[in-house]
Design a protein around this motif. Structure first.
Motif, mmCIF file in Angstrom:
data_model
loop_
_atom_site.group_PDB
_atom_site.id
_atom_site.type_symbol
_atom_site.label_atom_id
_atom_site.label_comp_id
_atom_site.label_asym_id
_atom_site.label_seq_id
_atom_site.Cartn_x
_atom_site.Cartn_y
_atom_site.Cartn_z
ATOM 1 N N GLY A 159 0.770 -1.238 0.000
ATOM 2 C CA GLY A 159 0.000 0.000 0.000
ATOM 3 C C GLY A 159 0.800 1.286 0.000
ATOM 4 O O GLY A 159 0.246 2.355 -0.226
ATOM 5 N N ARG A 160 2.094 1.185 0.237
ATOM 6 C CA ARG A 160 2.911 2.399 0.275
ATOM 7 C C ARG A 160 4.387 2.010 0.347
ATOM 8 O O ARG A 160 4.729 0.857 0.513
ATOM 9 N N ILE A 161 5.237 3.029 0.252
ATOM 10 C CA ILE A 161 6.677 2.869 0.438
ATOM 11 C C ILE A 161 7.117 3.942 1.416
ATOM 12 O O ILE A 161 6.851 5.126 1.203
ATOM 13 N N ASP A 162 7.772 3.524 2.491
ATOM 14 C CA ASP A 162 8.286 4.489 3.464
ATOM 15 C C ASP A 162 9.768 4.776 3.259
ATOM 16 O O ASP A 162 10.231 5.880 3.529
ATOM 17 N N THR A 163 10.506 3.766 2.820
ATOM 18 C CA THR A 163 11.949 3.891 2.642
ATOM 19 C C THR A 163 12.342 3.259 1.325
ATOM 20 O O THR A 163 11.931 2.140 1.017
ATOM 21 N N LEU A 164 13.151 3.974 0.549
ATOM 22 C CA LEU A 164 13.663 3.455 -0.711
ATOM 23 C C LEU A 164 15.180 3.486 -0.646
ATOM 24 O O LEU A 164 15.774 4.545 -0.465
ATOM 25 N N PHE A 165 15.808 2.311 -0.755
ATOM 26 C CA PHE A 165 17.259 2.205 -0.769
ATOM 27 C C PHE A 165 17.668 1.772 -2.169
ATOM 28 O O PHE A 165 17.499 0.618 -2.549
ATOM 29 N N VAL A 166 18.158 2.713 -2.957
ATOM 30 C CA VAL A 166 18.561 2.456 -4.331
ATOM 31 C C VAL A 166 19.996 1.947 -4.280
ATOM 32 O O VAL A 166 20.942 2.719 -4.273
ATOM 33 N N ASN A 167 20.125 0.633 -4.216
ATOM 34 C CA ASN A 167 21.402 -0.012 -3.979
ATOM 35 C C ASN A 167 21.979 -0.685 -5.217
ATOM 36 O O ASN A 167 23.171 -0.923 -5.282
ATOM 37 N N ALA A 168 21.164 -0.988 -6.212
ATOM 38 C CA ALA A 168 21.663 -1.679 -7.403
ATOM 39 C C ALA A 168 22.664 -0.792 -8.130
ATOM 40 O O ALA A 168 22.481 0.416 -8.239
#
Length: 117
Positions: A81-90
């Motif tokens: 239902g949502r995103i609180d944290t996005l870790f762009v690690n790729a």
């Protein structure tokens, strides 16, 4: 014993199927977050999910593909239902030490697409 300071949060991690991304996913999960990971290989995604929990989400795709990213985000939104944290690690490097000035356009485009999308 963890503090559960991320309880109820949703964390999305690209490159979350191995290395730093997987270690981060495991830490976020230990702190109470629901975790969604993306990587290129379904087998490594499945292996990574075994170290997380049954409420985690894994998706095999290419972060340089907007279609794959949109599909992944749709699955995350449907599940959590949502995103609180996005870790762009790729991320990737070129094939060996290649200065930008001598990299081919295709090589530059591949590295840029993966590392910035």
């Amino acid at each position: 014993m963890s503090s559960q300071k991320l309880a109820g949060k949703v964390a999305v991690i690209t490159g979350g199927n191995s290395g730093i991304g997987l270690a981060t996913a495991q830490l976020f999960h230990a702190e109470g977050a629901k975790v969604a990971i993306m990587g290129r290989d379904q087998k490594s995604i499945d292996t990574a999910l075994k170290t997380l929990s049954t409420d985690s989400l894994g998706f095999a795709g290419d972060v340089s593909s907007l279609k794959d990213l949109e599909t992944f985000m749709a699955k995350v939104n449907k599940r959590f239902g949502r995103i609180d944290t996005l870790f762009v690690n790729a991320g990737v490097t070129s094939n060996g030490p290649t200065p930008v000035a001598t990299a081919s356009e295709d090589e530059f485009d591949r590295v840029f697409a993966i590392n910035t999308k």
